[in-house]
Design a protein around this motif. Structure first.
Motif, PDB file in Angstrom:
ATOM      1  N   GLU A  22       0.836  -1.204   0.000  1.00 54.99           N
ATOM      2  CA  GLU A  22       0.000   0.000   0.000  1.00 54.99           C
ATOM      3  C   GLU A  22       0.874   1.259   0.000  1.00 54.99           C
ATOM      4  O   GLU A  22       0.567   2.223  -0.703  1.00 54.99           O
ATOM      5  N   ARG A  23       1.946   1.216   0.772  1.00 55.41           N
ATOM      6  CA  ARG A  23       2.860   2.360   0.805  1.00 55.41           C
ATOM      7  C   ARG A  23       3.470   2.611  -0.575  1.00 55.41           C
ATOM      8  O   ARG A  23       3.572   3.755  -1.020  1.00 55.41           O
ATOM      9  N   GLN A  24       3.879   1.548  -1.242  1.00 56.86           N
ATOM     10  CA  GLN A  24       4.459   1.690  -2.578  1.00 56.86           C
ATOM     11  C   GLN A  24       3.459   2.317  -3.548  1.00 56.86           C
ATOM     12  O   GLN A  24       3.819   3.175  -4.354  1.00 56.86           O
ATOM     13  N   ARG A  25       2.203   1.892  -3.470  1.00 57.33           N
ATOM     14  CA  ARG A  25       1.171   2.475  -4.341  1.00 57.33           C
ATOM     15  C   ARG A  25       0.963   3.953  -4.041  1.00 57.33           C
ATOM     16  O   ARG A  25       0.871   4.776  -4.951  1.00 57.33           O
ATOM     17  N   LEU A  26       0.888   4.295  -2.757  1.00 55.80           N
ATOM     18  CA  LEU A  26       0.708   5.701  -2.372  1.00 55.80           C
ATOM     19  C   LEU A  26       1.900   6.557  -2.804  1.00 55.80           C
ATOM     20  O   LEU A  26       1.720   7.682  -3.276  1.00 55.80           O
ATOM     21  N   GLU A  27       3.097   6.024  -2.661  1.00 54.24           N
ATOM     22  CA  GLU A  27       4.288   6.772  -3.077  1.00 54.24           C
ATOM     23  C   GLU A  27       4.335   6.954  -4.585  1.00 54.24           C
ATOM     24  O   GLU A  27       4.730   8.011  -5.081  1.00 54.24           O
ATOM     25  N   ALA A  28       3.912   5.950  -5.336  1.00 53.11           N
ATOM     26  CA  ALA A  28       3.877   6.066  -6.801  1.00 53.11           C
ATOM     27  C   ALA A  28       2.878   7.145  -7.230  1.00 53.11           C
ATOM     28  O   ALA A  28       3.161   7.929  -8.146  1.00 53.11           O
ATOM     29  N   ILE A  29       1.742   7.202  -6.561  1.00 47.82           N
ATOM     30  CA  ILE A  29       0.751   8.228  -6.883  1.00 47.82           C
ATOM     31  C   ILE A  29       1.292   9.607  -6.517  1.00 47.82           C
ATOM     32  O   ILE A  29       1.133  10.568  -7.267  1.00 47.82           O
ATOM     33  N   ARG A  30       1.960   9.697  -5.360  1.00 47.54           N
ATOM     34  CA  ARG A  30       2.590  10.960  -4.962  1.00 47.54           C
ATOM     35  C   ARG A  30       3.557  11.438  -6.041  1.00 47.54           C
ATOM     36  O   ARG A  30       3.534  12.602  -6.441  1.00 47.54           O
ATOM     37  N   ASP A  31       4.395  10.537  -6.519  1.00 48.78           N
ATOM     38  CA  ASP A  31       5.360  10.897  -7.549  1.00 48.78           C
ATOM     39  C   ASP A  31       4.665  11.362  -8.823  1.00 48.78           C
ATOM     40  O   ASP A  31       5.093  12.329  -9.459  1.00 48.78           O
ATOM     41  N   ALA A  32       3.589  10.687  -9.185  1.00 49.09           N
ATOM     42  CA  ALA A  32       2.845  11.067 -10.392  1.00 49.09           C
ATOM     43  C   ALA A  32       2.226  12.452 -10.221  1.00 49.09           C
ATOM     44  O   ALA A  32       2.233  13.264 -11.158  1.00 49.09           O
ATOM     45  N   ILE A  33       1.710  12.746  -9.035  1.00 49.39           N
ATOM     46  CA  ILE A  33       1.114  14.061  -8.779  1.00 49.39           C
ATOM     47  C   ILE A  33       2.188  15.144  -8.839  1.00 49.39           C
ATOM     48  O   ILE A  33       1.984  16.193  -9.473  1.00 49.39           O
ATOM     49  N   CYS A  34       3.326  14.909  -8.202  1.00 48.34           N
ATOM     50  CA  CYS A  34       4.421  15.882  -8.249  1.00 48.34           C
ATOM     51  C   CYS A  34       4.859  16.149  -9.682  1.00 48.34           C
ATOM     52  O   CYS A  34       5.088  17.295 -10.076  1.00 48.34           O
ATOM     53  N   THR A  35       4.955  15.085 -10.450  1.00 50.15           N
ATOM     54  CA  THR A  35       5.350  15.225 -11.852  1.00 50.15           C
ATOM     55  C   THR A  35       4.349  16.066 -12.623  1.00 50.15           C
ATOM     56  O   THR A  35       4.728  16.993 -13.353  1.00 50.15           O
ATOM     57  N   LYS A  36       3.064  15.770 -12.468  1.00 46.78           N
ATOM     58  CA  LYS A  36       2.031  16.503 -13.218  1.00 46.78           C
ATOM     59  C   LYS A  36       1.989  17.972 -12.826  1.00 46.78           C
ATOM     60  O   LYS A  36       1.840  18.843 -13.683  1.00 46.78           O
ATOM     61  N   VAL A  37       2.110  18.277 -11.528  1.00 46.88           N
ATOM     62  CA  VAL A  37       2.091  19.678 -11.088  1.00 46.88           C
ATOM     63  C   VAL A  37       3.275  20.427 -11.693  1.00 46.88           C
ATOM     64  O   VAL A  37       3.124  21.535 -12.217  1.00 46.88           O
ATOM     65  N   THR A  38       4.448  19.820 -11.642  1.00 47.53           N
ATOM     66  CA  THR A  38       5.641  20.461 -12.185  1.00 47.53           C
ATOM     67  C   THR A  38       5.525  20.651 -13.692  1.00 47.53           C
ATOM     68  O   THR A  38       5.849  21.712 -14.232  1.00 47.53           O
ATOM     69  N   GLN A  39       5.040  19.632 -14.392  1.00 53.50           N
ATOM     70  CA  GLN A  39       4.869  19.746 -15.838  1.00 53.50           C
ATOM     71  C   GLN A  39       3.839  20.811 -16.189  1.00 53.50           C
ATOM     72  O   GLN A  39       4.057  21.615 -17.112  1.00 53.50           O
ATOM     73  N   MET A  40       2.734  20.839 -15.451  1.00 52.60           N
ATOM     74  CA  MET A  40       1.688  21.827 -15.725  1.00 52.60           C
ATOM     75  C   MET A  40       2.234  23.243 -15.535  1.00 52.60           C
ATOM     76  O   MET A  40       2.008  24.123 -16.378  1.00 52.60           O
ATOM     77  N   ASN A  41       2.948  23.478 -14.447  1.00 54.04           N
ATOM     78  CA  ASN A  41       3.528  24.803 -14.224  1.00 54.04           C
ATOM     79  C   ASN A  41       4.530  25.155 -15.312  1.00 54.04           C
ATOM     80  O   ASN A  41       4.534  26.273 -15.823  1.00 54.04           O
ATOM     81  N   HIS A  42       5.385  24.215 -15.665  1.00 52.12           N
ATOM     82  CA  HIS A  42       6.380  24.464 -16.708  1.00 52.12           C
ATOM     83  C   HIS A  42       5.705  24.868 -18.026  1.00 52.12           C
ATOM     84  O   HIS A  42       6.095  25.856 -18.653  1.00 52.12           O
ATOM     85  N   LEU A  43       4.703  24.121 -18.423  1.00 51.47           N
ATOM     86  CA  LEU A  43       3.985  24.448 -19.651  1.00 51.47           C
ATOM     87  C   LEU A  43       3.284  25.798 -19.544  1.00 51.47           C
ATOM     88  O   LEU A  43       3.317  26.610 -20.489  1.00 51.47           O
ATOM     89  N   THR A  44       2.650  26.059 -18.416  1.00 50.09           N
ATOM     90  CA  THR A  44       1.950  27.334 -18.209  1.00 50.09           C
ATOM     91  C   THR A  44       2.917  28.494 -18.336  1.00 50.09           C
ATOM     92  O   THR A  44       2.626  29.492 -19.015  1.00 50.09           O
ATOM     93  N   PHE A  45       4.071  28.389 -17.716  1.00 52.79           N
ATOM     94  CA  PHE A  45       5.040  29.478 -17.768  1.00 52.79           C
ATOM     95  C   PHE A  45       5.566  29.678 -19.187  1.00 52.79           C
ATOM     96  O   PHE A  45       5.778  30.814 -19.620  1.00 52.79           O
ATOM     97  N   GLN A  46       5.762  28.580 -19.914  1.00 58.08           N
ATOM     98  CA  GLN A  46       6.253  28.691 -21.287  1.00 58.08           C
ATOM     99  C   GLN A  46       5.244  29.383 -22.192  1.00 58.08           C
ATOM    100  O   GLN A  46       5.601  30.169 -23.053  1.00 58.08           O
ATOM    101  N   VAL A  47       3.965  29.126 -21.980  1.00 55.99           N
ATOM    102  CA  VAL A  47       2.921  29.681 -22.845  1.00 55.99           C
ATOM    103  C   VAL A  47       2.512  31.094 -22.408  1.00 55.99           C
ATOM    104  O   VAL A  47       2.337  31.975 -23.237  1.00 55.99           O
ATOM    105  N   PHE A  48       2.395  31.308 -21.110  1.00 57.14           N
ATOM    106  CA  PHE A  48       1.770  32.539 -20.645  1.00 57.14           C
ATOM    107  C   PHE A  48       2.708  33.588 -20.058  1.00 57.14           C
ATOM    108  O   PHE A  48       2.297  34.737 -19.889  1.00 57.14           O
ATOM    109  N   CYS A  49       3.958  33.239 -19.727  1.00 59.86           N
ATOM    110  CA  CYS A  49       4.883  34.247 -19.203  1.00 59.86           C
ATOM    111  C   CYS A  49       5.539  34.980 -20.364  1.00 59.86           C
ATOM    112  O   CYS A  49       6.009  34.368 -21.319  1.00 59.86           O
ATOM    113  N   ARG A  50       5.570  36.289 -20.264  1.00 59.95           N
ATOM    114  CA  ARG A  50       6.109  37.113 -21.355  1.00 59.95           C
ATOM    115  C   ARG A  50       7.583  37.449 -21.187  1.00 59.95           C
ATOM    116  O   ARG A  50       8.218  37.943 -22.089  1.00 59.95           O
ATOM    117  N   SER A  51       8.131  37.243 -19.995  1.00 56.70           N
ATOM    118  CA  SER A  51       9.545  37.603 -19.814  1.00 56.70           C
ATOM    119  C   SER A  51      10.350  36.435 -19.316  1.00 56.70           C
ATOM    120  O   SER A  51       9.908  35.430 -18.956  1.00 56.70           O
TER     121      SER A  51
END
Length: 138
Positions: A109-138
């Motif tokens: 169960e711990r391994q499953r929870l940790e894998a989901i945690r890693d997936a969430i961290c990855t998605k948040v970081t990717q989403m922010n990276h993409l957002t900054f690339q598209v919407f930040c002007r400087s």
């Protein structure tokens, strides 16, 4: 990384400019030898993996998060990543409820929870990276 390299150990050794025996001595830390950070980075690049970065992140109790290529990204791509994030958060809620139901989280169960945690961290970081690339002007 040697196994991931097309041609394996001999090709990796040749790419690094050494014999297979010399590479093995460094990797297995024989005769007081070791792989330098520079060599490990080269091996990672040659093998087309992120294994060294992942190992360094894990050693620091962290997670390596690859950033997406932003050559052709738009708001639709950001929305897609966001929906994947929402799905992962829902999955975490379900898995957490199930894992804690009996008052104890076992190894699996711990391994499953940790894998989901890693997936969430990855998605948040990717989403922010993409957002900054598209919407930040400087």
């Amino acid at each position: 990384m040697c196994k991931a390299m097309p041609g394996g150990w001999p090709v990796m050794a040749a790419a690094l400019g050494m014999s297979k025996d010399a590479l093995e001595n460094r990797v297995y830390e024989r005769k007081g030898q070791s792989v330098s950070v520079h060599e490990a980075l080269q091996m990672q690049a040659f093998s087309g993996t992120t294994l060294f970065a992942e190992a360094v992140a894990a050693e620091a109790c962290g997670v390596f998060i690859p950033l997406p290529d932003v050559a052709a990204v738009d708001d639709e791509e950001i929305q897609r990543v966001y929906m994947e994030l929402v799905d992962e958060v829902g999955r975490l809620a379900r898995e957490w409820r199930e894992a804690t139901r009996d008052g104890e989280v076992d190894k699996r169960e711990r391994q499953r929870l940790e894998a989901i945690r890693d997936a969430i961290c990855t998605k948040v970081t990717q989403m922010n990276h993409l957002t900054f690339q598209v919407f930040c002007r400087s």
